[in-house]
Design a protein around this motif. Structure first.
Motif, PDB file in Angstrom:
ATOM      1  N   GLU A  54       0.873  -1.175   0.000  1.00 55.15           N
ATOM      2  CA  GLU A  54       0.000   0.000   0.000  1.00 55.15           C
ATOM      3  C   GLU A  54       0.909   1.223   0.000  1.00 55.15           C
ATOM      4  O   GLU A  54       1.543   1.519   1.016  1.00 55.15           O
ATOM      5  N   GLY A  55       0.981   1.919  -1.108  1.00 54.16           N
ATOM      6  CA  GLY A  55       1.858   3.077  -1.202  1.00 54.16           C
ATOM      7  C   GLY A  55       1.272   4.132  -2.105  1.00 54.16           C
ATOM      8  O   GLY A  55       0.453   3.834  -2.987  1.00 54.16           O
ATOM      9  N   ALA A  56       1.695   5.380  -1.901  1.00 56.83           N
ATOM     10  CA  ALA A  56       1.154   6.473  -2.718  1.00 56.83           C
ATOM     11  C   ALA A  56       2.115   7.644  -2.735  1.00 56.83           C
ATOM     12  O   ALA A  56       2.846   7.891  -1.774  1.00 56.83           O
ATOM     13  N   VAL A  57       2.073   8.373  -3.851  1.00 61.90           N
ATOM     14  CA  VAL A  57       2.755   9.653  -3.989  1.00 61.90           C
ATOM     15  C   VAL A  57       1.716  10.638  -4.502  1.00 61.90           C
ATOM     16  O   VAL A  57       0.981  10.345  -5.454  1.00 61.90           O
ATOM     17  N   SER A  58       1.634  11.809  -3.880  1.00 65.01           N
ATOM     18  CA  SER A  58       0.659  12.811  -4.283  1.00 65.01           C
ATOM     19  C   SER A  58       1.366  14.141  -4.543  1.00 65.01           C
ATOM     20  O   SER A  58       2.577  14.269  -4.351  1.00 65.01           O
TER      21      SER A  58
END
Length: 317
Positions: A54-58
């Protein structure tokens, strides 16, 4: 006399039918009893653990996070063993490598060493070296995603009165949260959530509003009702003087579909004996579950004004 004998024969016939029915029901009950007693053997063989990402870049300037866990047997409830420790995590944007370090308290939580903001149009690659086989041998897992365009949200306002159709019935009264802005000329996939006085109101996969703009692409959004706080129902959450912040995220099409799959997986299955849903369609290599997402974010806020509700009530007296 003939009628009397006919009645007797009819009564004898009905008694015979009832006796036959009772014997049939008894046989059916015994059959079901024996059938239900038949033992059933379940195959509970444990399979090798699978990495869950579960990973994210915003576009928000912060230390971004990646969570690593492992799949577990159905009856394993020891959550402390789910997090994957000792992994090597980094994100590349083609010109720079962001290194992540593991949190000392939360197993499986990795944060970037430095804060940064993602750039729309940039392709980001997640690389994870993790060991799940117990012998310390690490395996490379990767995912790649391109960040969608930035969001052009002008403002949000709060309007007191009847709910605006078609999203809400005019029988509802309260504060409607209205969105103003310009939609991009390409099709976008939005996730919309609210924070009330700084507290999370519906920012979860279950509750946030998800919307694709197939019908409104490239149009100016002039007071689109997104949420409504009903008088008498939501007053404990939102009332005059409450600050409401709207968070709008622009997702990639594939991540939008992934979230829809997760929603379907978490929803009650009707009828009860429906087939099990398929695994969610992630984007991580080597058969890992989960998703590495990149998306643009915009935030706007407004305050619920008591004068709006007072004016609305006075106009209807």
């Amino acid at each position: 006399m003939t009628v009397y004998m006919g009645v007797l024969r009819y009564m004898d016939m009905m008694d015979a039918i009832r006796r036959q029915a009772r014997r049939g029901l008894l046989f059916l009950f015994l059959f079901c009893l024996v059938s239900c007693y038949e033992p059933v053997t379940l195959d509970l063989e444990e399979e090798d653990p699978v990495l869950v990402v579960e990973g994210a870049v915003s576009t928000e300037y912060l230390r971004h996070e990646v969570r690593l866990s492992r799949s577990t047997p159905y009856f394993d409830t020891n959550a402390s063993q789910w997090g994957v420790r000792g992994a090597e995590v980094q994100i590349l944007d083609g010109s720079y490598t962001y290194v992540f370090e593991e949190d000392s308290l939360q197993a499986g939580l990795y944060r970037s060493r430095e804060a940064f903001a993602g750039e729309p149009g940039t392709t980001y690659t997640l690389e994870v070296w993790a060991a799940l086989d117990g012998n310390g041998t690490k395996k490379l897992y990767s995912a790649r995603e391109t960040m969608p365009d930035a969001i052009r949200m002008d403002s949000i306002t709060a309007e007191y009165g009847f709910g605006r159709p078609p999203l809400y019935s005019r029988r509802r009264i309260g504060w409607s949260i209205l969105l103003y802005g310009t939609d991009e000329p390409v099709k976008n996939y939005y996730g919309i959530a609210l924070y009330v006085d700084g507290r999370n109101y519906n920012d979860s996969i279950h509750s946030m509003r998800m919307w694709d703009d197939e019908m409104g692409s490239s149009l100016h959004i002039d007071g689109l009702p997104i949420f409504m706080f009903q008088t008498g129902k939501d007053e404990a959450v939102a009332h005059a003087g409450t600050e409401v912040e709207m968070v709008v995220r622009n997702y990639s099409p594939r991540y939008y579909m992934y979230l829809q799959d997760v929603r379907a997986l978490l929803s009650p299955q009707l009828p009860v004996f429906s087939p099990a849903p398929a695994n969610c369609r992630g984007n991580v290599s080597e058969g890992a579950f989960g998703y590495f997402a990149v998306y643009s974010v915009d935030r706007k806020s407004t305050v619920l004004d008591a004068r709006d509700s007072i004016r609305w009530r006075e106009e209807r007296q």
